[in-house]
Design an enzyme around this catalytic site. Structure first.
Site, PDB file in Angstrom:
ATOM      1  N   SER A 138       0.848  -1.191   0.000  1.00 14.34           N
ATOM      2  CA  SER A 138       0.000   0.000   0.000  1.00 14.34           C
ATOM      3  C   SER A 138       0.880   1.236   0.000  1.00 14.34           C
ATOM      4  O   SER A 138       2.006   1.210   0.516  1.00 14.34           O
ATOM      5  CB  SER A 138      -0.899   0.018   1.243  1.00 14.34           C
ATOM      6  OG  SER A 138      -1.573   1.260   1.378  1.00 14.34           O
ATOM      7  N   TYR A 151      -2.584  -1.701  10.206  1.00 18.01           N
ATOM      8  CA  TYR A 151      -2.615  -1.981   8.764  1.00 18.01           C
ATOM      9  C   TYR A 151      -1.396  -1.351   8.092  1.00 18.01           C
ATOM     10  O   TYR A 151      -0.683  -2.015   7.332  1.00 18.01           O
ATOM     11  CB  TYR A 151      -3.902  -1.431   8.149  1.00 18.01           C
ATOM     12  CG  TYR A 151      -3.922  -1.504   6.631  1.00 18.01           C
ATOM     13  CD1 TYR A 151      -4.338  -2.664   5.978  1.00 18.01           C
ATOM     14  CD2 TYR A 151      -3.518  -0.422   5.856  1.00 18.01           C
ATOM     15  CE1 TYR A 151      -4.338  -2.739   4.593  1.00 18.01           C
ATOM     16  CE2 TYR A 151      -3.518  -0.489   4.471  1.00 18.01           C
ATOM     17  CZ  TYR A 151      -3.934  -1.647   3.844  1.00 18.01           C
ATOM     18  OH  TYR A 151      -3.930  -1.723   2.472  1.00 18.01           O
TER      19      TYR A 151
END
Length: 257
Positions: A138, A151
């Site tokens: 990400s 995350y």
């Protein structure tokens, strides 16, 4: 990686980026096996893509991963590409001690899951003449969104681990790629993200990503234009100011729901 003639396993292939990549690979002449927890969702995707196969897996469960490896290599004896896409993203209140349970679940799914699956499949991949591992991280690996701290931390860790894997297998047939998406319009965090106009449309993200893979099949990182401000936040300077601006903007969007 080469773009056709592969036997590919995609985790988290029942929705979002995983589904999009699986369908794109299938359309390009690859044999594709998608895996995930929700069988009905997997079946719905496979029904739209003739020849696509499915298996259920919980990447947070070590025994489930072992079963996936056994079944996947039976279905695709020449399996040569692994796409580690399955993951979870949840908001956390770090001032609440009870949030540690949520953090542990995220680490197990997002970090231990791809590590376990990759290492279990590496002998299979290395035995193929052309093989690849694609780890989906990400843009938040490089500049965290503070409402989803674990995350972001797992994606940063997976970025680092991917670099080490790439180096250690450099003299084998296995290529290692990192796909680092920006904020994309998927259901990863629910309906809000799936309909957020600030998020990059999924179809646009997939088109640019596949174009980058086709134009540079040896690229270590697959980075669409929209993720570059996050990926290059340190390099461009003004990181602290950008960190504040980015998180203030994202919090304001959530407060406006």
């Amino acid at each position: 990686m080469k773009m056709s003639g592969n036997a590919i396993l995609v985790t988290g292939g029942g929705s979002g980026i995983g589904q999009g990549l699986a369908e794109a690979f299938c359309a390009r002449g690859n044999r594709v096996l998608i895996a995930g927890r929700n069988r009905e969702r997997l079946e719905a995707v496979a029904a739209k893509n003739p020849g696509m196969q499915i298996l259920t897996v919980d990447v947070a469960d070590e025994a489930s991963i072992a079963q996936l490896v056994e079944q996947a290599t039976q279905k695709l004896p020449d399996l040569n590409v692994l796409v580690n896409n399955a993951g979870m993203m949840q908001t956390e209140n770090l001032r609440d001690p009870a949030s540690v349970a949520k953090a542990e679940a995220i680490v197990t799914t997002n970090l231990l899951g791809p590590i376990r699956l990759t290492l279990a499949l590496l002998p299979q991949l290395a035995a193929q003449p052309d093989a690849a591992v694609l780890n989906v991280t990400s843009g938040l690996a490089f500049l965290p969104l503070t409402t989803t701290p674990t995350y972001c931390a797992t994606k940063a860790a997976l970025h680092s681990w991917t670099q080490s894997l790439r180096w250690q297998v450099r003299n084998t047939s296995v290529k290692v790629h990192e796909i680092a998406p920006p904020y994309v319009r998927t259901g990863l965090t629910g309906e809000r993200q799936a309909n957020d106009p600030r998020a990059m449309p999924l179809e646009d993200y997939l088109a640019e990503t596949l174009d980058l893979l086709e134009r540079n099949p040896d690229a270590p990182e697959i980075l669409v234009e929209r993720v570059l401000p996050l990926r290059e936040a340190e390099l461009r300077g003004g990181y602290d100011e950008f960190f504040i601006q980015f998180n203030t903007m994202m919090e304001a969007g959530r407060d406006g729901e």
